[in-house]
Scaffold this active site. Structure first.
Site, short mmCIF file in Angstrom:
data_model
loop_
_atom_site.label_atom_id
_atom_site.label_comp_id
_atom_site.label_asym_id
_atom_site.label_seq_id
_atom_site.Cartn_x
_atom_site.Cartn_y
_atom_site.Cartn_z
N LYS A 202 -8.44 9.76 -8.06
CA LYS A 202 -7.46 8.76 -8.46
C LYS A 202 -6.03 9.24 -8.21
O LYS A 202 -5.79 10.42 -7.96
CB LYS A 202 -7.66 8.40 -9.95
CG LYS A 202 -9.08 7.93 -10.30
CD LYS A 202 -9.50 6.67 -9.54
CE LYS A 202 -10.56 5.86 -10.24
NZ LYS A 202 -11.95 6.28 -9.97
C1 LIG Z 1 -13.09 5.65 -11.09
C2 LIG Z 1 -13.39 4.34 -11.75
C3 LIG Z 1 -14.01 4.28 -13.01
C4 LIG Z 1 -14.61 5.47 -13.68
O1 LIG Z 1 -13.74 6.49 -13.98
P1 LIG Z 1 -14.31 7.98 -14.14
O2 LIG Z 1 -13.10 8.73 -14.60
O3 LIG Z 1 -14.77 8.42 -12.78
O4 LIG Z 1 -15.39 7.97 -15.13
C5 LIG Z 1 -14.16 3.04 -13.61
N1 LIG Z 1 -13.75 1.92 -13.01
C6 LIG Z 1 -13.17 1.93 -11.80
C7 LIG Z 1 -12.72 0.63 -11.20
C8 LIG Z 1 -12.98 3.14 -11.12
O5 LIG Z 1 -12.45 3.14 -9.90
#
Ligand SMILES: *Cc1c(COP(=O)(O)O)cnc(C)c1O
Length: 386
Positions: A202
């Site tokens: 992210k």
């Molecule tokens: C990355 C993501 C998640 C999950 O987050 P994690 O930190 O990997 O558990 C949930 N929703 C969306 C849209 C994502 O891109």
């Protein structure tokens, strides 16, 4: 004029692999390692490793300030933040959500025993289409879980209006939306709660991590209890909570990452601009959602490969891969096509024509702060040359 001609020919345009190393759709941003050592030393000195220690408290404060929000509760990942957000508001029954997202959005509903009801997306933003929400509401509906897909804001006003009319809660999956603002401030202030992810892939990462943006201190307190097994004090447990706590090492990294986030966002913006400028005029390729002057985060660079392009989306994906460029088909398959969802009546393709079409055409190109502009130019030359 052929804009590609002005691109610096850093690499011979011979169709060979651009770089010795594969280029991935993203690469996590990391601060200089030496700068992290003092943080680690402090953790070693205090021997406070988790349970809301000093790093955790500092990061919550720093993030509130950076994001422009009042209350935040840190988590060990974004999925547990989503799961806990649903628990905190005691969401049950049916929840309206988008099929065009990462699978964790709908999984968080199933894990809570909630039935996801998929509603189609808007053809311009690829976010949940507010015009289609009402038809999906039943007496069992308790909430809407939209996603700010690729970090582009949902139609928050239209969604809130429906929620108010039908007495529904709104929990945003804001995993893509770190740092995004609209005219009134942080996009994260909308809805009842917003869940963030600080996963390695992210825009802002703490290796693994996440957070819930809360509207008031009381809600944050409840969420802080839920993420710590439901403990209120040493002898009092008020809810069947979970372990969602962020560790001190992750929080320390977050503090350090914040020093570099504006630089990283600026660099993403330049790459976004370059892609848009150089892809313009390539027949059959469309870029999604130009943020223009809005405060965006350039988390992804999705293009749509249309029928006028000489290759199918999948052929382009494989061609790029063979040249060492790993683009991603976010979001294909749709969540509603996975086996645990496809039996739902709302998962049927005929209910989701826009999402089904998007999933067929979309390709996310590499974008991350350390991506070399010569690689961006080479990717565009590759796409133009087919
Ligand atoms: C990355 C993501 C998640 C999950 O987050 P994690 O930190 O990997 O558990 C949930 N929703 C969306 C849209 C994502 O891109």
């Amino acid at each position: 004029m052929n804009k590609l001609a002005i691109a610096t020919p850093a690499i011979a345009d011979d169709g060979c692999a651009i770089s010795d190393r594969p280029i991935y759709v993203t690469q996590p941003h990391l601060p200089p390692l030496e700068e992290f050592i003092p943080y680690l030393r402090q953790i070693w000195d205090t021997k406070i490793l988790t349970n809301g220690g000093p790093m955790h408290r500092q990061l919550e404060e720093a993030l509130c300030e950076y994001l422009g929000v009042e209350h935040i509760a840190l988590f060990n990942n974004g999925t547990l933040a989503l799961l806990t957000a649903l628990q905190a508001l005691r969401i049950t029954g049916e929840v309206i959500t988008t099929p065009y997202s990462f699978v964790a959005t709908a999984h968080s509903l199933l894990w809570n025993g909630i039935k996801p009801v998929f509603v189609d997306i808007d053809p311009h933003t690829f976010n949940l289409d507010p015009a289609k929400i009402e038809a999906a509401i039943t007496p069992q509906t308790t909430a809407i879980v939209p996603v700010h897909c690729y970090g582009h804001p949902c139609d928050v006003e239209a969604i809130q209006k429906i929620a108010d009319n039908y007495n529904l809660r709104v929990i945003y999956d804001a995993a893509h939306a770190f740092g995004v603002r609209d005219a009134g401030g942080s996009i994260l202030r909308h809805g009842d709660l917003s869940a963030l992810s600080f996963h390695a892939t992210k825009v802002f990462n703490t290796f693994e991590g996440g957070a819930i943006i809360c509207p008031d201190a009381k809600t944050k307190l409840r969420i802080d209890q839920l993420k710590n097994f439901g403990y209120v004090d040493e002898v009092t447990v008020v809810a069947p909570g979970i372990n969602g706590k962020m560790s001190e090492v992750n929080a320390a990294l977050g503090l350090l990452q914040l020093n570099y986030i504006d630089q990283a966002l600026e660099r993403r913006k330049q790459i976004d601009r370059t892609y848009r400028e150089l892809l313009e005029g390539i027949k059959g390729i469309r870029c999604l959602n130009d943020a223009g002057e809005k405060r965006a985060n350039y988390a992804y660079f999705p293009i749509l490969v249309g029928h006028e392009y000489p290759l199918s989306r999948d052929a382009l994906y494989h061609g790029l891969k063979d040249a060492g460029i790993h683009s991603r088909r976010y979001f294909h398959p749709l969540i509603s096509d996975f086996p645990m969802y496809r039996g739902l009546s709302s998962a049927h393709r005929s209910n989701l024509p826009v999402a089904a079409n998007a999933a067929q055409q979309v390709l996310c190109l590499p974008i991350y702060p350390d991506l070399d502009m010569s690689v961006v130019e080479h990717i565009i030359r590759f796409i133009a040359a087919q």
